[in-house]
Design a protein around this motif. Sequence first.
Motif, mmCIF file in Angstrom:
data_model
loop_
_atom_site.group_PDB
_atom_site.id
_atom_site.type_symbol
_atom_site.label_atom_id
_atom_site.label_comp_id
_atom_site.label_asym_id
_atom_site.label_seq_id
_atom_site.Cartn_x
_atom_site.Cartn_y
_atom_site.Cartn_z
ATOM 1 N N VAL A 1 0.862 -1.181 0.000
ATOM 2 C CA VAL A 1 0.000 0.000 0.000
ATOM 3 C C VAL A 1 0.897 1.228 0.000
ATOM 4 N N HIS A 2 0.764 2.049 -1.038
ATOM 5 C CA HIS A 2 1.543 3.277 -1.159
ATOM 6 C C HIS A 2 0.719 4.426 -0.551
ATOM 7 N N LYS A 3 1.216 4.936 0.562
ATOM 8 C CA LYS A 3 0.444 5.922 1.310
ATOM 9 C C LYS A 3 0.522 7.328 0.721
ATOM 10 N N SER A 4 1.553 7.595 -0.052
ATOM 11 C CA SER A 4 1.670 8.913 -0.700
ATOM 12 C C SER A 4 1.185 8.796 -2.145
ATOM 13 N N PRO A 5 0.372 9.735 -2.625
ATOM 14 C CA PRO A 5 -0.155 9.630 -3.988
ATOM 15 C C PRO A 5 0.871 10.071 -5.031
ATOM 16 N N ASP A 6 0.653 9.606 -6.256
ATOM 17 C CA ASP A 6 1.429 10.097 -7.395
ATOM 18 C C ASP A 6 0.812 11.416 -7.848
ATOM 19 N N ARG A 7 1.675 12.396 -8.034
ATOM 20 C CA ARG A 7 1.197 13.715 -8.439
ATOM 21 C C ARG A 7 1.858 14.108 -9.752
ATOM 22 N N GLU A 8 1.016 14.471 -10.718
ATOM 23 C CA GLU A 8 1.494 14.963 -12.001
ATOM 24 C C GLU A 8 0.714 16.224 -12.351
#
Length: 272
Positions: free
Chosen positions: A219-226
């Motif tokens: 589980v990746h707790k930080s989102p991908d931001r673009e």
Amino acid sequence: MGDAPEPFAGEAPENPVGVAPAVAGEGPGASDAPGAAPKRRRGRTVALVAVAAVLGVVVGTCAGYLVQADREPTALPPLSQPVLAQAKGEAPEPLPAARDRRVKTDGDLRKLFLKKPRGAEEPDWPMGSDGWLELTEFAGYYEEPGDMFGGLVMDGFRRAAVTGWSDNDHSVEIRLIQFRQEETLAAAETVDNSQYWADEEDDTDSWLVPGTGEGRVYVHKSPDREPGYEPVYGAEAHIWRGDIAVEIWVYGSKPVPKKMIMDLAERQMERL
């Protein structure tokens, strides 16, 4: 005039008549001179002992051959082994197709997917052709498709199937990648590689999937931001069983709960 002069008393003549001069190292007492090493003469005894030793070896060898020749030949064991009696009783019935895993995995992989939840929508992203992924399509999921294509060929890629759905908050994609595994355990190696890169993601938690050995969910707790897009949260699972590697991907505008990705992983593995 005719008489020879007599030597003085206590003085020996230089060369007494009839006595040959002594040569250094010869004559009686020569070996007693200071610093002189005594010489050993080789006589016949040494040579006779050497000849006797050689003759003894030859005679012993000949005697051994003669003794062996007079013996009866030793019989060799038979090449064929005795036939074992077959156990009595009825032969076990073959496993039904529902319990024979090989029958399932050699059949249509698409039938092994989880069923789509009620109310879920068809995904709006391309998912192969009729649920199947060609080798080039599957390699295209990676950052370096050319290298991945060559690696999959070397690993004995057989086929890949894909399914997925979307709901209000998340999108789910499941892939089953099957290998021939003639030389290496390619399914396990593929999962190991995927788990390595999942662990490299920052701010990521992972857990073992019960009953799967080394299968894990992430589980990746930080989102991908673009720029220009909303933040996207993600979770993934990488598990293998036999010749099939399982990949599960979940994305959404909200964080993916551990319970969600773990439930998907456990239920999908039950179908394999």
